[in-house]
Write a protein that holds these residues in place. Sequence first.
Motif, mmCIF file in Angstrom:
data_model
loop_
_atom_site.group_PDB
_atom_site.id
_atom_site.type_symbol
_atom_site.label_atom_id
_atom_site.label_comp_id
_atom_site.label_asym_id
_atom_site.label_seq_id
_atom_site.Cartn_x
_atom_site.Cartn_y
_atom_site.Cartn_z
ATOM 1 N N TYR A 115 0.981 -1.209 -0.314
ATOM 2 C CA TYR A 115 0.035 0.018 -0.076
ATOM 3 C C TYR A 115 0.793 1.226 0.011
ATOM 4 C CZ TYR A 115 -4.364 -2.422 1.218
ATOM 5 O OH TYR A 115 -5.581 -3.283 1.139
ATOM 6 N N TRP A 116 1.822 1.312 0.818
ATOM 7 C CA TRP A 116 2.655 2.469 1.016
ATOM 8 C C TRP A 116 3.351 2.639 -0.320
ATOM 9 C CZ3 TRP A 116 2.969 6.313 4.188
ATOM 10 C CH2 TRP A 116 4.105 7.138 4.459
ATOM 11 N N ASN A 117 3.988 1.651 -1.047
ATOM 12 C CA ASN A 117 4.582 1.795 -2.122
ATOM 13 C C ASN A 117 3.739 2.011 -3.152
ATOM 14 O OD1 ASN A 117 7.129 1.190 -0.948
ATOM 15 N ND2 ASN A 117 7.346 -0.710 -1.290
ATOM 16 N N GLY A 118 2.499 1.952 -3.188
ATOM 17 C CA GLY A 118 1.424 2.276 -4.191
ATOM 18 C C GLY A 118 1.503 3.676 -4.120
ATOM 19 N N LEU A 119 1.802 4.532 -3.226
ATOM 20 C CA LEU A 119 1.539 5.814 -3.271
ATOM 21 C C LEU A 119 2.707 6.488 -4.170
ATOM 22 C CD1 LEU A 119 1.430 6.812 0.500
ATOM 23 C CD2 LEU A 119 -0.060 7.130 -1.527
#
Length: 161
Positions: A115-119
């Motif tokens: 999720y974080w890297n999807g930012l």
Amino acid sequence: MDSRVVNALAAGSVAAFLYLGFGGLGAAATDGDPAALVKQREQTMKSMGGGLQTIAKFVKGEAGSAADVQAAVAAITEASSKDPAVVFPQGTAIGTADSDAKPELWQNWPKAVEYWNGLKPATAKLTEAANAGDRAQIAQALQGVSKACANCHEDFRQKKQ
């Protein structure tokens, strides 16, 4: 919009960006104190949320300029470029200070990191849209960042009461 207001908003955005840019220096000062780590995370999240609000107001035609959007996107990009292990260190779940992070975040760490890297790609699209200055393009790119945030919050953040 009055140029003094625009200048004040731009100065505030630059100050927030600089504060975030040097935010990593504060990590050493926490000396591993869980409450201080939660406070740092909250500052990071508030910076991102404030940037999203600035952009949403621009998209709705309520306030701001393309320059304000660019400054907000820069702050969001800087915050989201942090190492998720630094933003979400072990020992900072619900029950630590006023943390809203569910223990499931660490129990399902690969998903949280995903999720974080999807930012990153979402903010890259938002940066591109902000640089183009097209309100419709910015609105569409904003949805991508908002969705990335909402997915993580849905799974790993305690709902506000």
